[in-house]
Design a protein around this motif. Structure first.
Motif, PDB file in Angstrom:
ATOM      1  N   SER A  82      74.728  39.486  82.404  1.00 49.31           N
ATOM      2  CA  SER A  82      75.613  39.742  83.539  1.00 49.31           C
ATOM      3  C   SER A  82      75.674  38.507  84.427  1.00 49.31           C
ATOM      4  N   SER A  83      76.634  38.502  85.317  1.00 47.38           N
ATOM      5  CA  SER A  83      76.767  37.367  86.235  1.00 47.38           C
ATOM      6  C   SER A  83      75.643  37.373  87.259  1.00 47.38           C
ATOM      7  N   GLY A  84      75.154  38.537  87.613  1.00 44.81           N
ATOM      8  CA  GLY A  84      74.164  38.625  88.682  1.00 44.81           C
ATOM      9  C   GLY A  84      74.793  38.340  90.031  1.00 44.81           C
ATOM     10  N   ALA A  85      76.114  38.472  90.098  1.00 43.46           N
ATOM     11  CA  ALA A  85      76.864  38.117  91.300  1.00 43.46           C
ATOM     12  C   ALA A  85      76.503  39.019  92.477  1.00 43.46           C
ATOM     13  N   THR A  86      76.393  38.394  93.631  1.00 41.40           N
ATOM     14  CA  THR A  86      76.184  39.130  94.868  1.00 41.40           C
ATOM     15  C   THR A  86      77.412  39.023  95.777  1.00 41.40           C
ATOM     16  N   SER A  87      78.407  38.274  95.317  1.00 38.11           N
ATOM     17  CA  SER A  87      79.663  38.143  96.056  1.00 38.11           C
ATOM     18  C   SER A  87      80.764  37.789  95.058  1.00 38.11           C
ATOM     19  N   PRO A  88      82.027  37.993  95.425  1.00 33.01           N
ATOM     20  CA  PRO A  88      83.118  37.651  94.499  1.00 33.01           C
ATOM     21  C   PRO A  88      83.122  36.186  94.074  1.00 33.01           C
ATOM     22  N   SER A  89      82.692  35.301  94.946  1.00 31.81           N
ATOM     23  CA  SER A  89      82.706  33.876  94.598  1.00 31.81           C
ATOM     24  C   SER A  89      81.629  33.494  93.593  1.00 31.81           C
ATOM     25  N   SER A  90      80.647  34.352  93.366  1.00 26.00           N
ATOM     26  CA  SER A  90      79.605  34.030  92.395  1.00 26.00           C
ATOM     27  C   SER A  90      79.782  34.769  91.068  1.00 26.00           C
ATOM     28  N   MET A  91      80.925  35.413  90.899  1.00 24.75           N
ATOM     29  CA  MET A  91      81.202  36.108  89.640  1.00 24.75           C
ATOM     30  C   MET A  91      81.447  35.096  88.524  1.00 24.75           C
ATOM     31  N   VAL A  92      81.257  35.524  87.290  1.00 23.99           N
ATOM     32  CA  VAL A  92      81.455  34.681  86.112  1.00 23.99           C
ATOM     33  C   VAL A  92      82.582  35.292  85.291  1.00 23.99           C
ATOM     34  N   SER A  93      83.513  34.464  84.858  1.00 26.78           N
ATOM     35  CA  SER A  93      84.663  34.978  84.102  1.00 26.78           C
ATOM     36  C   SER A  93      84.254  35.436  82.706  1.00 26.78           C
ATOM     37  N   GLY A  94      85.102  36.263  82.124  1.00 27.33           N
ATOM     38  CA  GLY A  94      84.875  36.736  80.759  1.00 27.33           C
ATOM     39  C   GLY A  94      84.814  35.595  79.760  1.00 27.33           C
ATOM     40  N   ARG A  95      85.670  34.606  79.928  1.00 25.46           N
ATOM     41  CA  ARG A  95      85.656  33.453  79.017  1.00 25.46           C
ATOM     42  C   ARG A  95      84.341  32.695  79.093  1.00 25.46           C
TER      43      ARG A  95
END
Length: 129
Positions: A82-95
């Protein structure tokens, strides 16, 4: 509960009670994890850990993800990246996730299909009222 959910823990000691266990540092947790992992369990690694690493540490992280993937195959459990994102700017794209899966020796289409099946089986165990 009206909504499906997973029980998530960041403690390897909880692997028998949790659907998904977050593996923070596979290098340190390797032996404990090998003793406790059970078929059907989910083991999660988060890309956010690797994002802050230098090249040498990131290469070591990828090697650990590869080893964790082999352990999951042997133990018949599911690796979740997973991205482990805590905000939208730290998300990782599917690609980017697909590229990471390939770098770790996994076929993305197969990984996503296996993950979907695992999710359905775990969520199917929950009783809704």
């Amino acid at each position: 509960m009206k909504y499906p959910y997973l029980v998530v823990s960041d403690r390897i000691e909880d692997i028998a009670r949790a659907d998904l266990t977050i593996v923070q540092d596979f290098g340190k947790a390797r032996e404990k994890l090998k003793k406790r992992v059970q078929a059907g369990a989910g083991l999660e690694v988060q890309v956010s850990q690797a994002r802050a690493m230098d090249g040498k540490a990131a290469a070591k992280w990828i090697a650990q993800v590869q080893e964790l993937y082999r352990l999951c195959k042997l133990a018949r459990c599911q690796l979740v990246i997973s991205s482990g994102a805590t905000s939208p700017s730290s998300m990782v794209s599917g690609r980017c996730l697909d590229a990471l899966l390939e770098e770790c020796g996994m076929r993305p289409a197969r990984h996503w299909a296996e993950l979907e099946g695992w999710l359905e089986s775990r969520l199917g165990r929950r009783v809704t009222v």
